[in-house]
Design a protein around this motif. Structure first.
Motif, mmCIF file in Angstrom:
data_model
loop_
_atom_site.group_PDB
_atom_site.id
_atom_site.type_symbol
_atom_site.label_atom_id
_atom_site.label_comp_id
_atom_site.label_asym_id
_atom_site.label_seq_id
_atom_site.Cartn_x
_atom_site.Cartn_y
_atom_site.Cartn_z
ATOM 1 N N PRO A 163 -10.236 2.422 -2.945
ATOM 2 C CA PRO A 163 -8.775 2.570 -3.575
ATOM 3 C C PRO A 163 -7.862 2.770 -2.329
ATOM 4 O O PRO A 163 -8.161 3.087 -1.432
ATOM 5 C CB PRO A 163 -8.927 4.079 -4.184
ATOM 6 C CG PRO A 163 -10.517 4.107 -4.366
ATOM 7 C CD PRO A 163 -11.340 3.321 -3.346
ATOM 8 N N CYS A 164 -6.657 2.269 -2.660
ATOM 9 C CA CYS A 164 -5.584 2.474 -1.413
ATOM 10 C C CYS A 164 -5.380 3.769 -1.215
ATOM 11 O O CYS A 164 -5.028 4.576 -2.223
ATOM 12 C CB CYS A 164 -4.634 1.479 -2.023
ATOM 13 S SG CYS A 164 -2.954 1.679 -0.850
ATOM 14 N N ARG A 165 -5.545 3.950 0.146
ATOM 15 C CA ARG A 165 -5.170 5.640 0.281
ATOM 16 C C ARG A 165 -3.680 5.710 0.458
ATOM 17 O O ARG A 165 -3.306 6.872 0.571
ATOM 18 C CB ARG A 165 -5.828 5.791 1.604
ATOM 19 C CG ARG A 165 -7.514 6.079 1.464
ATOM 20 C CD ARG A 165 -7.925 6.371 2.958
ATOM 21 N NE ARG A 165 -7.655 5.082 3.756
ATOM 22 C CZ ARG A 165 -8.372 4.674 4.919
ATOM 23 N NH1 ARG A 165 -9.354 5.306 5.218
ATOM 24 N NH2 ARG A 165 -7.866 3.767 5.584
ATOM 25 N N ARG A 166 -2.684 4.985 0.554
ATOM 26 C CA ARG A 166 -1.457 5.153 0.635
ATOM 27 C C ARG A 166 -0.925 5.623 -0.622
ATOM 28 O O ARG A 166 -0.174 6.629 -0.881
ATOM 29 C CB ARG A 166 -0.574 4.256 1.096
ATOM 30 C CG ARG A 166 0.600 4.262 0.955
ATOM 31 C CD ARG A 166 1.851 3.345 1.564
ATOM 32 N NE ARG A 166 1.467 3.415 3.175
ATOM 33 C CZ ARG A 166 2.069 2.386 4.023
ATOM 34 N NH1 ARG A 166 2.603 1.631 3.593
ATOM 35 N NH2 ARG A 166 1.750 2.377 5.304
ATOM 36 N N CYS A 167 -1.101 4.848 -1.945
ATOM 37 C CA CYS A 167 -0.540 5.009 -3.191
ATOM 38 C C CYS A 167 -1.864 5.871 -4.058
ATOM 39 O O CYS A 167 -1.513 6.240 -5.273
ATOM 40 C CB CYS A 167 -0.219 3.886 -3.877
ATOM 41 S SG CYS A 167 -1.714 2.687 -4.184
ATOM 42 N N MET A 168 -3.149 6.013 -3.549
ATOM 43 C CA MET A 168 -4.051 6.445 -4.252
ATOM 44 C C MET A 168 -4.344 5.763 -5.577
ATOM 45 O O MET A 168 -4.760 6.415 -6.728
ATOM 46 C CB MET A 168 -3.802 8.085 -4.565
ATOM 47 C CG MET A 168 -3.440 9.092 -3.395
ATOM 48 S SD MET A 168 -4.566 8.756 -1.917
ATOM 49 C CE MET A 168 -5.893 10.201 -2.781
ATOM 50 N N LYS A 173 -2.193 4.014 -7.347
ATOM 51 C CA LYS A 173 -1.349 3.524 -8.190
ATOM 52 C C LYS A 173 -0.621 2.287 -8.095
ATOM 53 O O LYS A 173 -0.105 1.606 -9.165
ATOM 54 C CB LYS A 173 0.049 4.473 -7.948
ATOM 55 C CG LYS A 173 -0.584 5.938 -8.819
ATOM 56 C CD LYS A 173 0.699 6.857 -8.781
ATOM 57 C CE LYS A 173 0.985 7.550 -7.703
ATOM 58 N NZ LYS A 173 0.729 8.654 -7.290
ATOM 59 N N GLY A 174 -0.918 1.761 -6.705
ATOM 60 C CA GLY A 174 -0.326 0.430 -6.470
ATOM 61 C C GLY A 174 0.931 0.531 -5.582
ATOM 62 O O GLY A 174 1.664 1.219 -5.890
ATOM 63 N N CYS A 175 0.825 -0.082 -4.299
ATOM 64 C CA CYS A 175 2.213 -0.116 -3.459
ATOM 65 C C CYS A 175 2.222 -1.358 -2.787
ATOM 66 O O CYS A 175 1.480 -2.261 -2.927
ATOM 67 C CB CYS A 175 1.968 1.207 -2.589
ATOM 68 S SG CYS A 175 0.747 1.039 -1.736
ATOM 69 N N ALA A 176 3.110 -1.288 -1.818
ATOM 70 C CA ALA A 176 3.384 -2.418 -0.962
ATOM 71 C C ALA A 176 2.072 -2.738 -0.159
ATOM 72 O O ALA A 176 1.708 -4.006 0.100
ATOM 73 C CB ALA A 176 4.490 -2.448 0.032
ATOM 74 N N ARG A 177 1.573 -2.004 0.205
ATOM 75 C CA ARG A 177 0.318 -2.012 1.160
ATOM 76 C C ARG A 177 -0.724 -2.634 0.508
ATOM 77 O O ARG A 177 -1.578 -3.421 1.112
ATOM 78 C CB ARG A 177 -0.201 -0.459 1.692
ATOM 79 C CG ARG A 177 -1.421 -0.586 2.570
ATOM 80 C CD ARG A 177 -1.939 0.848 3.028
ATOM 81 N NE ARG A 177 -3.067 0.654 3.923
ATOM 82 C CZ ARG A 177 -4.144 1.157 3.759
ATOM 83 N NH1 ARG A 177 -4.342 1.827 2.718
ATOM 84 N NH2 ARG A 177 -4.944 0.912 4.515
ATOM 85 N N CYS A 178 -1.150 -2.347 -0.710
ATOM 86 C CA CYS A 178 -2.223 -3.029 -1.304
ATOM 87 C C CYS A 178 -1.635 -4.088 -2.648
ATOM 88 O O CYS A 178 -2.458 -4.526 -3.195
ATOM 89 C CB CYS A 178 -2.924 -1.945 -2.425
ATOM 90 S SG CYS A 178 -1.899 -0.899 -3.421
ATOM 91 N N GLY A 179 -0.518 -4.490 -2.130
ATOM 92 C CA GLY A 179 0.002 -5.359 -3.131
ATOM 93 C C GLY A 179 0.202 -5.305 -4.437
ATOM 94 O O GLY A 179 -0.038 -6.228 -5.284
HETATM 95 ZN ZN LIG Z 1 -1.533 1.186 -2.527
#
Ligand SMILES: [Zn+2]
Ligand SMILES: [Zn+2]
Length: 202
Positions: free
Chosen positions: A183-188, A190-196
């Motif tokens: 899981p992307c740790r920036r958005c937990m 939810k989806g954000c720029a970091r994880c596309g």
């Molecule tokens: Zn993310």
């Protein structure tokens, strides 16, 4: 009531901007010329406030050539490098191209600035802040477990690990284990720029 940027603006009005000549600056590099004036703003905010006082349009930055717009990407780079390590505290350091430092120092003297901040200090703080959010660990400037030294010119990160932490702390990934998505740790997730937008990262 005095606004927080007022002292930055006052410092900006005291400068002879004709001495800047034809050297366009990004918001962060403009604001960093007054980086030690006032508290509680980023240099980018200082720069946005002062741009009108300086009477200068933004342009391809003569000092950093776009480096200050890459803090998110550079923080990702550091976070990935830290990924295989177990640690509690970290600090971000950086190597800045001596030519970049020479350019900003020439501005300090041409504009007779009393309280500028070096790019290196901004990079360490801004990237450090983002890494802190991404990895969920505490920065420790004095005695961190790991120092991540970033070279933004080459997108390279060296880790200096506190010897006390070296013993058995490195989680060697077993060979042949398929790449796992976390899981992307920036958005937990939810989806954000970091994880596309996927909520997952490799
Ligand atoms: Zn993310
Ligand atoms: Zn710049």
């Amino acid at each position: 009531m005095r606004r927080p940027v007022d002292e930055v603006l006052a410092a900006g009005r005291a400068v002879d901007w004709s001495k800047l000549g034809e050297r366009p600056l990004c918001d962060a590099c403009l604001g960093r010329l007054f980086g030690k004036v006032g508290h509680g703003h980023t240099n980018e905010e200082r720069g946005r406030a002062i741009r009108e006082v300086a009477g200068r349009a933004a342009g391809p930055c003569w000092v950093c050539a776009g480096l200050t717009a890459r803090y998110d990407a550079l923080a990702d780079l550091v976070a990935r490098k830290l990924e295989p390590w177990e640690y509690d505290t970290f600090r971000v350091g950086s190597r800045i191209d001596p030519e970049v430092s020479a350019r900003e120092e020439s501005l300090w003297s041409d504009l007779a600035l009393p309280a500028p901040e070096p790019l290196k200090a901004e990079v360490n703080r801004e990237v450090g802040k983002r890494v802190c959010e991404a990895v969920g660990k505490e920065p420790d400037l004095a005695a961190p477990d790991i120092v991540a030294v970033l070279d933004p010119a080459f997108d390279h990160v060296d880790l200096q690990v506190n010897p006390l932490y070296l013993r058995g702390r490195y989680r060697r990934l077993a060979r042949g284990v398929p790449q796992t998505r976390w899981p992307c740790r920036r958005c937990m997730g939810k989806g954000c720029a970091r994880c596309g937008g996927t909520g997952k990262v490799y």
